[in-house]
Design an enzyme around this catalytic site. Structure first.
Site, PDB file in Angstrom:
ATOM      1  N   SER A 146       0.899  -1.009  -0.484  1.00  7.87           N
ATOM      2  CA  SER A 146       0.006  -0.199   0.039  1.00  7.87           C
ATOM      3  C   SER A 146       0.632   1.612  -0.337  1.00  7.87           C
ATOM      4  CB  SER A 146      -0.934  -0.286   0.975  1.00  7.87           C
ATOM      5  OG  SER A 146      -2.347   1.325   1.286  1.00  7.87           O
ATOM      6  N   ASP A 305      -2.401   6.368  -4.483  1.00  4.77           N
ATOM      7  CA  ASP A 305      -1.549   5.064  -3.306  1.00  4.77           C
ATOM      8  C   ASP A 305      -0.915   4.074  -4.715  1.00  4.77           C
ATOM      9  OD1 ASP A 305      -3.613   3.447  -3.157  1.00  4.77           O
ATOM     10  OD2 ASP A 305      -2.730   3.225  -0.861  1.00  4.77           O
ATOM     11  N   ASP A 307      -0.966   1.419  -4.408  1.00  2.31           N
ATOM     12  CA  ASP A 307      -1.869   0.157  -5.502  1.00  2.31           C
ATOM     13  C   ASP A 307      -3.310   0.707  -5.361  1.00  2.31           C
ATOM     14  OD1 ASP A 307      -2.011   0.576  -2.198  1.00  2.31           O
ATOM     15  OD2 ASP A 307      -3.298  -1.426  -2.264  1.00  2.31           O
ATOM     16  N   ASP A 309      -5.437   2.740  -3.954  1.00  4.74           N
ATOM     17  CA  ASP A 309      -6.584   1.981  -3.383  1.00  4.74           C
ATOM     18  C   ASP A 309      -6.967   3.468  -2.174  1.00  4.74           C
ATOM     19  OD1 ASP A 309      -4.841   1.703  -1.268  1.00  4.74           O
ATOM     20  OD2 ASP A 309      -5.857  -0.374  -0.440  1.00  4.74           O
TER      21      ASP A 309
END
Length: 576
Positions: A146, A305, A307, A309
């Site tokens: 993340s 960010d 990833d 999400d």
């Protein structure tokens, strides 16, 4: 096995790559370094694993990935042949080693007779959740850390509903892993052999298209966006991550014409060379985006960010300066916009529900109440919100219109069961474009909400406590606060203490206790006489205690003073 015994097992193994063996030999005379690598395995929980990269059982590496995948494989096998055929979807982010880790996981699963759908290249986390649901997979794996620093990577596991692994299943995997030898207990095979087996399918653009179709369906007012598109400008940055492809594409499909991407940060790179931290909560990462926004006179800056999400935004204030809108504030803006836009369009469900976490601003409840939108609290983490969404879906009466948490995570729509920065970026841009037609910025819209509902303000204080000593300090701090809760904080009386581990709420005036609906999470909440909520919980993914200050003052200035006062108290907890 002691950490030195584990170290010797590794260094004498023939399973290590040359660079791994070289590193382990280099720390032979450093017991502290050895202990940090081998004192305990990375803890597997509902969020999977996350840790710094390097050799050792307390690090992220191919051996830990294979080991964890074998544990997941045995859970799936225990569910029967149909579960194996439904298989596992796998995606990965931009971090160093992510593609290799994803392929290693695929090879272990296929060697165990489990079907795998692996994305051809990096993809956003929410698209993995979508793929699990779309292809009716039994499980999913995402190789990502993340927004953590570049030294980290992780192994996040999902179940058949597209949400993160349920606690009961996570416990089974953790226990299974503990009984498997990290080197000799793994079934695997070469990657090309996995492809040749017919059990490994590669996912590509066709899945992107189906996902984007469901995302664009969440748009509420594309006609208004079209009217604003000639003048409205947005800057976007993926922070070198997985949003680089789909976020600009969804903004284009929304109808925006002037989308300016930060060129340096559109380059996929797990070293994150242009930012100290790839975290949309940190304004520092937006420095280049702000420069471009000033040059191009842009209305909105969006950053996702690595990833994709979570999403953060920067907007212009009344003085024309670019300022941060917090995750709490963005969520309130979105909730208010969705409610009013859907009511105007006649698409509001009969029994609408918004879902937030217990550490998310109560302003959401104030915004929802006049519109008869129910607000349901959950524990921190989208897996808990996904459980509520699933329950509402099964009941068939109430319908969720939005779920969000203060840490910049939002979900609108049924395409995923995890936070989704692609759909959130689209709706934030839509909201800002629609307001621009009214001559209002998002900053102005937020001030309007404060005037209508009150001066809410929130801030999170992170008490970072790395290493073994830090882990012990975290446990001690929570134990002390639970055993002897303060009767006042900064001179303000504590009215009520809510212990979400025991599920008990205690009013300090008469020490009467009552049961709460939520229980089983290591969180303490202190309700103060000045309408402030002071919440303490250990992070589930990083070595730190998170302290949340949620206040509401009679003026903005008072709210700012409250936050600053309680921040200082929060920081003092680390020294105690």
């Amino acid at each position: 096995m002691t950490y030195m015994e584990e170290y010797n097992k590794w260094i004498n193994s023939n399973a290590l790559a040359d660079n791994e063996l070289e590193y382990l030999k280099s720390i032979a005379g450093d017991p502290v370094a050895i202990e940090n690598c081998f004192y305990a395995p990375l803890e597997f929980g509902t969020a999977g694993l996350r840790g710094t990269m390097g050799p050792g059982i307390n690090r992220m590496n191919v051996h830990v990935v294979r080991h964890t995948t074998q544990g997941l494989a045995e859970l799936i096998i225990s569910e029967g042949p149909e579960a194996c055929d439904r298989g596992v979807a796998i995606c990965y982010d931009c971090r160093i080693g992510s593609e290799q880790f994803a392929q290693e996981a695929a090879c272990v699963l296929v060697a165990n007779g489990i079907r795998v759908r692996l994305f051809e290249s990096l993809r956003p986390t929410p698209e993995l959740s979508f793929a699990i649901r779309r292809y009716r997979c039994m499980s999913g794996i995402n190789i990502t850390a993340s927004h953590n620093p570049r030294e980290y990577n992780g192994f996040k596991v999902y179940w058949s509903d597209g949400a993160q692994l349920p606690p009961a299943h996570a416990d089974v995997v953790a226990k299974t892993i503990a009984g498997i030898d990290i080197f000799t207990g793994i079934k695997t095979m070469p990657y090309q052999a996995a492809l040749d087996s017919g059990r490994l399918t590669i996912l590509g653009d066709e899945t992107d298209e189906e996902y984007l179709d469901q995302v664009i369906a969440q748009s509420i007012n594309r006609d208004a966006v079209a009217s604003a598109s000639d003048s409205f400008k947005v800057v976007y940055t993926p922070f070198h991550g997985t949003g680089h492809k789909l976020v600009p594409e969804i903004l284009k499909r929304l109808g925006l014409k002037q989308i300016i991407c930060v060129p340096e940060q559109m380059i996929v790179d797990g070293n994150f060379p242009t930012v100290k931290s790839p975290n949309p909560e940190d304004k520092e990462g937006f420095t280049r985006a702000i420069e471009i926004a000033r040059e191009e006179n842009c209305d909105l800056i969006i950053g996702t960010d690595p990833d994709a999400d979570r999403v953060g935004i920067i907007v212009r204030d009344d003085a024309g300066e670019y300022v941060t809108i917090s995750g709490n504030q963005t969520g309130v803006l979105l909730l208010d916009y969705i409610i009013n836009a859907r009511k105007q369009k006649g698409t509001m469900p009969e029994y609408p529900v918004a879902i937030k976490t217990i550490v998310t601003t109560e302003m959401a409840r104030a915004v929802a109440a006049p519109h008869n939108v129910e607000v349901i609290d959950s524990f921190t983490g989208f897996k808990f919100m996904a459980e509520i969404i699933g329950r509402l879906e099964r009941e068939g009466k109430r319908k969720f219109i939005m779920a969000y948490e203060e840490s910049y995570g939002y979900l609108i729509g049924d395409q995923a069961r995890d936070k989704d920065a692609v759909v959130a970026s689209m709706l934030i841009a839509e909201m800002a474009a629609v307001y621009s037609l009214q001559g209002i910025t998002l900053y102005g819209a937020l001030q309007r909400l404060f005037a209508q509902y009150g001066n809410y303000l929130e801030e999170t204080v992170n008490l970072v406590m790395p290493g073994i000593d830090g882990l012990m300090k975290m446990k001690s701090l929570m134990s002390d606060l639970r055993g002897a809760p303060p009767k006042e904080i900064c001179g303000v009386p504590v009215l009520e203490v809510r212990d979400y581990l025991s599920g008990k709420s205690i009013k300090l005036s008469d020490m009467s206790a009552s049961d709460m609906e939520l229980k089983g999470s290591n969180v303490l909440s202190f309700e103060l006489a000045d309408r402030t909520r002071f919440i303490v919980r250990p992070s589930g993914t990083e070595p730190k205690i998170k302290v949340y200050v949620l206040t509401r003052g009679d003026s903005h200035e008072q709210s700012v003073r409250n936050v600053e006062k309680y921040k200082q108290f929060a920081l003092s907890l680390k020294q105690e």
